[in-house]
Design a protein around this motif. Structure first.
Motif, mmCIF file in Angstrom:
data_model
loop_
_atom_site.group_PDB
_atom_site.id
_atom_site.type_symbol
_atom_site.label_atom_id
_atom_site.label_comp_id
_atom_site.label_asym_id
_atom_site.label_seq_id
_atom_site.Cartn_x
_atom_site.Cartn_y
_atom_site.Cartn_z
ATOM 1 N N MET A 181 0.839 -1.207 0.000
ATOM 2 C CA MET A 181 0.000 0.000 0.000
ATOM 3 C C MET A 181 0.868 1.248 0.000
ATOM 4 N N ARG A 182 0.519 2.205 -0.869
ATOM 5 C CA ARG A 182 1.094 3.547 -0.826
ATOM 6 C C ARG A 182 0.132 4.465 -0.079
ATOM 7 N N GLY A 183 0.685 5.445 0.621
ATOM 8 C CA GLY A 183 -0.128 6.420 1.342
ATOM 9 C C GLY A 183 -0.164 7.735 0.590
ATOM 10 N N HIS A 184 -1.340 8.155 0.159
ATOM 11 C CA HIS A 184 -1.497 9.384 -0.636
ATOM 12 C C HIS A 184 -2.616 10.221 -0.024
ATOM 13 N N THR A 185 -2.324 11.348 0.551
ATOM 14 C CA THR A 185 -1.056 12.031 0.707
ATOM 15 C C THR A 185 -1.059 12.652 2.095
ATOM 16 N N LEU A 186 0.114 12.834 2.688
ATOM 17 C CA LEU A 186 0.165 13.430 4.022
ATOM 18 C C LEU A 186 -0.040 14.942 3.995
ATOM 19 N N LEU A 187 0.261 15.584 2.851
ATOM 20 C CA LEU A 187 0.013 17.019 2.729
ATOM 21 C C LEU A 187 -0.113 17.396 1.259
ATOM 22 N N TRP A 188 -1.320 17.751 0.826
ATOM 23 C CA TRP A 188 -1.524 18.268 -0.528
ATOM 24 C C TRP A 188 -1.456 19.775 -0.409
ATOM 25 N N HIS A 189 -0.300 20.344 -0.774
ATOM 26 C CA HIS A 189 -0.011 21.705 -0.380
ATOM 27 C C HIS A 189 -0.485 22.741 -1.394
ATOM 28 N N GLN A 190 -1.802 22.877 -1.485
ATOM 29 C CA GLN A 190 -2.445 23.946 -2.245
ATOM 30 C C GLN A 190 -3.708 24.354 -1.502
ATOM 31 N N ARG A 191 -3.999 25.631 -1.533
ATOM 32 C CA ARG A 191 -5.170 26.126 -0.800
ATOM 33 C C ARG A 191 -6.454 25.405 -1.214
ATOM 34 N N ARG A 192 -6.646 25.210 -2.513
ATOM 35 C CA ARG A 192 -7.925 24.671 -2.966
ATOM 36 C C ARG A 192 -8.117 23.216 -2.586
ATOM 37 N N TRP A 193 -7.027 22.526 -2.194
ATOM 38 C CA TRP A 193 -7.153 21.129 -1.814
ATOM 39 C C TRP A 193 -6.993 20.907 -0.306
ATOM 40 N N MET A 194 -6.785 21.973 0.434
ATOM 41 C CA MET A 194 -6.820 21.864 1.886
ATOM 42 C C MET A 194 -8.285 21.956 2.329
ATOM 43 N N PRO A 195 -8.670 21.264 3.389
ATOM 44 C CA PRO A 195 -10.047 21.423 3.873
ATOM 45 C C PRO A 195 -10.290 22.857 4.324
ATOM 46 N N ALA A 196 -11.538 23.272 4.238
ATOM 47 C CA ALA A 196 -11.880 24.660 4.560
ATOM 48 C C ALA A 196 -11.439 25.039 5.966
ATOM 49 N N TRP A 197 -11.580 24.092 6.904
ATOM 50 C CA TRP A 197 -11.221 24.433 8.283
ATOM 51 C C TRP A 197 -9.738 24.772 8.417
ATOM 52 N N ALA A 198 -8.887 24.117 7.622
ATOM 53 C CA ALA A 198 -7.449 24.363 7.721
ATOM 54 C C ALA A 198 -7.079 25.737 7.193
ATOM 55 N N GLU A 199 -7.863 26.252 6.248
ATOM 56 C CA GLU A 199 -7.592 27.590 5.720
ATOM 57 C C GLU A 199 -8.145 28.690 6.631
ATOM 58 N N SER A 200 -9.158 28.358 7.439
ATOM 59 C CA SER A 200 -9.751 29.375 8.314
ATOM 60 C C SER A 200 -9.359 29.198 9.777
ATOM 61 N N HIS A 201 -8.567 28.179 10.065
ATOM 62 C CA HIS A 201 -8.184 27.867 11.451
ATOM 63 C C HIS A 201 -7.418 29.032 12.088
ATOM 64 N N ASP A 202 -7.647 29.241 13.377
ATOM 65 C CA ASP A 202 -6.927 30.274 14.120
ATOM 66 C C ASP A 202 -5.579 29.710 14.569
ATOM 67 N N TYR A 203 -4.534 30.047 13.830
ATOM 68 C CA TYR A 203 -3.203 29.549 14.167
ATOM 69 C C TYR A 203 -2.504 30.430 15.201
#
Length: 370
Positions: free
Chosen positions: A103-125
């Motif tokens: 098994m391959r694992g896809h993917t630990l980080l898809w590093h583009q805004r449009r493919w991050m979940p909405a919560w990750a883009e609006s999260h209070d960091y």
């Protein structure tokens, strides 16, 4: 008055039947693994899923390694910052293990805004980098600790390079972490700490068709930077969503495209990276509707591409992005202008083998043993 009807695409003749070749056996004899993306579905659903018995039969016949099409991406397993849902991927992995497939694992980080979940883009960091580092490291640690050595290879980072500029994409996560470079480095270092025996891959879709100079340069710069900073990256995943976009004869396309592509690959392996063909399919955009013509051209193009790729001993795994035309993402994401179904995969919509299946086998047979 009857409203005008959109004319149905003119049907094209069915090509002569093709007998499936023994890809799995040929690959095993060469130390190569052939595999495919696979989806989750409810039992018996009409889907490119292990739970569809007819589709599963193709996987079991040809494949020694699988990769989840969507079921390990952030959008699928991370509904919010505080929880995970591995139900669907667990089922895929359980199937693979029961059938003796890696098994391959896809993917630990898809590093583009449009493919991050909405919560990750609006999260209070917050201020500083601590919260962003926690979110990313917790994500990777949770996956790697759950599956241990059951996953042989991870696409740790997917598609981080902007093909137009060659620069790295930024996301809300990376901005909170001090930039994309720091974010990608942290992803790989965390993955190595948690999965010390797994192959760690940077995966991207730069193609060999030409016109991707900035993309190639950006990927090479990223790979050089990883080496300079001692970031633990083992391989470049080359998605291989390749395509025929004109009426130029396939032999001419292959001859014209190979030198620059080979030069790119030579730089990659010269840095000590291995290669993975991670998502192979073929766009038939520039080909006529005639199925026999399309299938022959797609097979010839696949053979030319894989002959070049398998000429590198650093390549061991070749995975298609789905076994059957019926379930391939291009049917809905990028349909043909003439309305004809695309034919990008080794098996057709009726799950019958095509010339592409034979071409993959022939390329493996012709390759040197690993």
């Amino acid at each position: 008055m009857t409203p005008p009807q959109t004319p149905a695409p003119t049907p094209t003749p069915t090509p002569p039947p093709v007998t499936a070749a023994d890809i799995k056996g040929a690959a095993a004899a060469k130390g190569i693994r052939f595999g495919s993306a696979v989806a989750w579905s409810s039992p018996g659903a009409d889907a490119g899923s292990f739970a569809n018995p007819a589709y599963a039969a193709l996987l079991e016949q040809d494949c020694a390694i699988l990769v989840p099409e969507n079921e390990l991406k952030w959008q699928s397993i991370r509904p919010n910052a505080a929880s995970f849902d591995f139900t669907r991927f667990d089922a895929i992995l359980g199937y693979a293990e029961a059938k003796g497939m890696a098994m391959r694992g896809h993917t630990l980080l898809w590093h583009q805004r449009r493919w991050m979940p909405a919560w990750a883009e609006s999260h209070d960091y917050g201020t500083g980098t601590a919260e962003a580092a926690r979110v990313l490291t917790e994500h990777i640690q949770t996956i790697c600790r759950r599956y241990g050595s059951r996953i042989a290879s991870y696409d740790v980072v997917n598609e981080a390079v902007d093909p137009a500029s060659g620069n790295l994409y930024e996301t809300a996560l990376s901005q909170a972490l001090g930039g994309a470079q720091a974010t990608l480095d942290l992803a790989f270092r965390t993955a190595r700490a948690e999965a010390p025996t797994a192959q760690l891959v940077y995966n991207d879709y730069m193609g060999w068709e030409g016109g991707a100079t900035a993309h190639h340069a950006g990927v090479l710069a990223l790979l050089r930077g990883f080496r300079a900073r001692g970031v633990p990256v083992d391989a470049l995943g080359i998605q291989s969503h390749i395509g025929i976009y004109s009426g130029t004869p396939v032999a001419t396309l292959v001859a014209n495209q190979s030198p620059a592509w080979r030069a790119f690959l030579d730089e990659v392996v010269g840095m000590g990276y291995r290669l993975v063909v991670s998502e192979l399919d073929v766009r038939d955009t520039g080909l006529p509707a005639d199925i026999a013509v399309r299938d022959q051209a797609v097979a010839d193009y696949t053979r030319g591409y894989l002959d070049l790729m398998l000429g590198y001993p650093q390549l061991r795994d070749v995975l298609v992005w789905g076994m059957s035309d019926k379930y391939n993402w291009l049917q809905s994401f990028e349909p043909r202008a003439d309305g004809q179904p695309r034919r990008p995969c080794p098996y057709d919509s009726m799950l019958r083998p095509k010339l592409m299946q034979n071409a993959i086998h022939a390329a493996i047979v012709a390759a040197a043993a690993r």
